[in-house]
Scaffold this motif. Structure first.
Motif, PDB file in Angstrom:
ATOM      1  N   MET A  20      39.774  83.654  31.919  1.00  0.00           N
ATOM      2  CA  MET A  20      39.647  84.618  33.017  1.00  0.00           C
ATOM      3  C   MET A  20      40.349  85.933  32.670  1.00  0.00           C
ATOM      4  SD  MET A  20      37.807  82.872  35.049  1.00  0.00           S
ATOM      5  CE  MET A  20      37.248  81.865  33.656  1.00  0.00           C
ATOM      6  N   ILE A  21      41.546  85.829  32.110  1.00  0.00           N
ATOM      7  CA  ILE A  21      42.283  87.030  31.723  1.00  0.00           C
ATOM      8  C   ILE A  21      41.502  87.810  30.677  1.00  0.00           C
ATOM      9  CG2 ILE A  21      44.394  87.892  30.629  1.00  0.00           C
ATOM     10  CD1 ILE A  21      45.836  85.421  31.811  1.00  0.00           C
ATOM     11  N   ASN A  22      40.984  87.116  29.682  1.00  0.00           N
ATOM     12  CA  ASN A  22      40.236  87.775  28.609  1.00  0.00           C
ATOM     13  C   ASN A  22      38.969  88.434  29.143  1.00  0.00           C
ATOM     14  OD1 ASN A  22      39.699  88.203  25.626  1.00  0.00           O
ATOM     15  ND2 ASN A  22      37.879  87.045  26.211  1.00  0.00           N
ATOM     16  N   HIS A  23      38.269  87.746  30.055  1.00  0.00           N
ATOM     17  CA  HIS A  23      37.045  88.311  30.617  1.00  0.00           C
ATOM     18  C   HIS A  23      37.344  89.611  31.369  1.00  0.00           C
ATOM     19  CE1 HIS A  23      33.064  88.413  32.460  1.00  0.00           C
ATOM     20  NE2 HIS A  23      33.658  88.598  33.628  1.00  0.00           N
ATOM     21  N   LEU A  24      38.379  89.592  32.170  1.00  0.00           N
ATOM     22  CA  LEU A  24      38.708  90.780  32.959  1.00  0.00           C
ATOM     23  C   LEU A  24      39.168  91.934  32.082  1.00  0.00           C
ATOM     24  CD1 LEU A  24      40.538  89.046  35.934  1.00  0.00           C
ATOM     25  CD2 LEU A  24      38.369  90.283  36.061  1.00  0.00           C
ATOM     26  N   ARG A  25      40.049  91.639  31.146  1.00  0.00           N
ATOM     27  CA  ARG A  25      40.634  92.714  30.342  1.00  0.00           C
ATOM     28  C   ARG A  25      39.691  93.201  29.236  1.00  0.00           C
ATOM     29  NH1 ARG A  25      45.580  94.046  31.647  1.00  0.00           N
ATOM     30  NH2 ARG A  25      47.017  92.582  32.641  1.00  0.00           N
ATOM     31  N   THR A  26      39.001  92.287  28.590  1.00  0.00           N
ATOM     32  CA  THR A  26      38.182  92.646  27.425  1.00  0.00           C
ATOM     33  C   THR A  26      36.740  92.958  27.807  1.00  0.00           C
ATOM     34  OG1 THR A  26      39.580  91.253  26.030  1.00  0.00           O
ATOM     35  CG2 THR A  26      37.448  91.918  25.136  1.00  0.00           C
ATOM     36  N   THR A  27      36.100  92.055  28.530  1.00  0.00           N
ATOM     37  CA  THR A  27      34.692  92.247  28.876  1.00  0.00           C
ATOM     38  C   THR A  27      34.507  93.312  29.953  1.00  0.00           C
ATOM     39  OG1 THR A  27      34.269  89.931  28.339  1.00  0.00           O
ATOM     40  CG2 THR A  27      32.591  91.089  29.640  1.00  0.00           C
ATOM     41  N   LEU A  28      35.310  93.252  31.007  1.00  0.00           N
ATOM     42  CA  LEU A  28      35.159  94.197  32.112  1.00  0.00           C
ATOM     43  C   LEU A  28      36.060  95.420  31.995  1.00  0.00           C
ATOM     44  CD1 LEU A  28      34.799  91.822  35.208  1.00  0.00           C
ATOM     45  CD2 LEU A  28      33.028  92.762  33.710  1.00  0.00           C
ATOM     46  N   GLY A  29      37.081  95.341  31.157  1.00  0.00           N
ATOM     47  CA  GLY A  29      37.975  96.478  30.989  1.00  0.00           C
ATOM     48  C   GLY A  29      38.838  96.778  32.197  1.00  0.00           C
ATOM     49  N   VAL A  30      39.184  95.753  32.953  1.00  0.00           N
ATOM     50  CA  VAL A  30      40.036  95.936  34.126  1.00  0.00           C
ATOM     51  C   VAL A  30      41.460  96.271  33.677  1.00  0.00           C
ATOM     52  CG1 VAL A  30      41.019  94.805  36.154  1.00  0.00           C
ATOM     53  CG2 VAL A  30      38.636  94.396  35.523  1.00  0.00           C
ATOM     54  N   GLU A  31      42.050  97.271  34.298  1.00  0.00           N
ATOM     55  CA  GLU A  31      43.374  97.735  33.890  1.00  0.00           C
ATOM     56  C   GLU A  31      44.504  96.854  34.423  1.00  0.00           C
ATOM     57  OE1 GLU A  31      43.896 101.814  34.999  1.00  0.00           O
ATOM     58  OE2 GLU A  31      41.919 102.401  34.272  1.00  0.00           O
ATOM     59  N   ASN A  32      44.404  96.453  35.705  1.00  0.00           N
ATOM     60  CA  ASN A  32      45.502  95.741  36.357  1.00  0.00           C
ATOM     61  C   ASN A  32      45.020  94.384  36.856  1.00  0.00           C
ATOM     62  OD1 ASN A  32      47.428  97.963  36.189  1.00  0.00           O
ATOM     63  ND2 ASN A  32      46.079  98.980  37.656  1.00  0.00           N
ATOM     64  N   VAL A  33      45.661  93.340  36.365  1.00  0.00           N
ATOM     65  CA  VAL A  33      45.241  91.975  36.696  1.00  0.00           C
ATOM     66  C   VAL A  33      46.376  91.250  37.415  1.00  0.00           C
ATOM     67  CG1 VAL A  33      44.441  89.758  35.807  1.00  0.00           C
ATOM     68  CG2 VAL A  33      43.685  91.885  34.709  1.00  0.00           C
ATOM     69  N   ALA A  34      46.090  90.827  38.647  1.00  0.00           N
ATOM     70  CA  ALA A  34      47.036  90.035  39.425  1.00  0.00           C
ATOM     71  C   ALA A  34      46.554  88.595  39.475  1.00  0.00           C
ATOM     72  CB  ALA A  34      47.156  90.597  40.836  1.00  0.00           C
ATOM     73  N   ALA A  35      47.416  87.710  39.950  1.00  0.00           N
ATOM     74  CA  ALA A  35      47.014  86.315  40.151  1.00  0.00           C
ATOM     75  C   ALA A  35      47.691  85.779  41.397  1.00  0.00           C
ATOM     76  CB  ALA A  35      47.381  85.458  38.947  1.00  0.00           C
ATOM     77  N   ALA A  36      46.935  84.994  42.160  1.00  0.00           N
ATOM     78  CA  ALA A  36      47.449  84.328  43.352  1.00  0.00           C
ATOM     79  C   ALA A  36      47.255  82.830  43.180  1.00  0.00           C
ATOM     80  CB  ALA A  36      46.708  84.817  44.601  1.00  0.00           C
ATOM     81  N   GLY A  37      48.344  82.086  43.264  1.00  0.00           N
ATOM     82  CA  GLY A  37      48.278  80.646  43.037  1.00  0.00           C
ATOM     83  C   GLY A  37      48.725  79.861  44.251  1.00  0.00           C
ATOM     84  N   TYR A  38      47.999  78.783  44.529  1.00  0.00           N
ATOM     85  CA  TYR A  38      48.267  77.953  45.696  1.00  0.00           C
ATOM     86  C   TYR A  38      48.494  76.526  45.239  1.00  0.00           C
ATOM     87  CZ  TYR A  38      46.446  82.066  48.038  1.00  0.00           C
ATOM     88  OH  TYR A  38      46.256  83.364  48.461  1.00  0.00           O
ATOM     89  N   CYS A  39      49.656  75.961  45.593  1.00  0.00           N
ATOM     90  CA  CYS A  39      49.987  74.579  45.234  1.00  0.00           C
ATOM     91  C   CYS A  39      49.879  74.383  43.710  1.00  0.00           C
ATOM     92  CB  CYS A  39      49.097  73.605  45.981  1.00  0.00           C
ATOM     93  SG  CYS A  39      49.110  73.801  47.761  1.00  0.00           S
ATOM     94  N   PHE A  40      48.894  73.620  43.264  1.00  0.00           N
ATOM     95  CA  PHE A  40      48.708  73.325  41.833  1.00  0.00           C
ATOM     96  C   PHE A  40      48.641  74.616  41.016  1.00  0.00           C
ATOM     97  CE2 PHE A  40      46.322  72.512  38.019  1.00  0.00           C
ATOM     98  CZ  PHE A  40      46.613  71.210  37.636  1.00  0.00           C
TER      99      PHE A  40
END
Length: 245
Positions: A116-136
């Motif tokens: 997911m990180i690679n897709h956003l940063r490399t394929t889509l060129g997204v500059e800022n990537v956050a993550a939200a995690g719930y439980c697991f």
């Protein structure tokens, strides 16, 4: 540990009514629910939702759609490669928890997060990537709060997070905690505070009274206090990302 292993509270809760706004995609080898803002341009920011043991289900899709409505590309990957637990199977006693957990170790889940990180940063060129995690999923937000990986993190009632993982974060972290939580206990929460202070990274911990583990994704919305806490936890994540990205 700063949070304990999953227990029965990780497998219970309420389903939320929801008509999905996004769609199911394939990113690399992984199934993903994706939602995007209604715009012709690719946003400069994205959030990866790392869910609970139910993975892609109405409640987590609802959260992804809410992030999309607030301007984020939202990716909700199936962390379990088709082996997610259904609420119906759990309630029917058809799930061998110990066996299921053995199939979803760090070695199994990490490639999904990295894709997911690679897709956003490399394929889509997204500059800022956050993550939200719930439980697991909270464990994997913490593990990837590193330079060039996740830029800002939010976790709600996390499980499985170790002291070493928390102590090694290199990016900001916000936590929503429940008053009644046998996994992220008050003892674990206070220990986490000390570790986060030592990390020198920006952090925030909000404690919601009267609610239990899972409230931010599986809370019973027929209870006003739970609905308030769930909505405020989402706003906590949203404001945190606006501030730190």
């Amino acid at each position: 540990m700063t949070s304990e292993s999953p227990a029965s509270c990780c497998f219970t809760g309420s389903l939320h009514e929801h008509k999905a706004q996004g769609d199911i995609q394939q990113i690399g080898n992984f199934r993903v629910y994706a939602a995007s803002p209604k715009s012709d341009t690719i946003p400069r920011k994205a959030v990866i939702l790392l869910g609970d043991i139910f993975s892609i289900f109405p409640n987590s899709q609802l959260l992804a759609d809410e992030f999309a409505r607030n301007g984020y590309i939202a990716l909700l990957p199936d962390l379990f490669n088709g082996d997610q637990i259904s609420p119906q199977d759990y309630e029917a006693g058809k799930v061998d928890i110990k066996s299921w957990m053995s199939r979803h170790t760090v070695a199994d889940v990490s490639p999904v997060v990295e894709a997911m990180i690679n897709h956003l940063r490399t394929t889509l060129g997204v500059e800022n990537v956050a993550a939200a995690g719930y439980c697991f999923g909270g464990k994997y937000v913490v593990r990837y709060l590193k330079e060039g990986q996740i830029d800002s993190g939010f976790i709600a009632h996390p499980s499985f997070v170790t002291e070493d993982e928390l102590g090694e974060i290199q990016k900001p972290l916000s936590i929503s905690a429940a008053e009644h939580d046998p996994i992220f206990t008050s003892k674990n929460r206070h220990a986490s505070e000390e570790i986060l202070i030592q990390s020198k990274q920006p952090f925030q911990i909000n404690l919601f009274s009267g609610v239990s583990h899972g409230f931010a994704i599986r809370g019973d919305l027929n209870k006003p206090l739970v609905q308030f806490a769930k909505e405020q936890a989402f706003m906590q994540a949203l404001v945190w990302f606006q501030h730190t990205l």
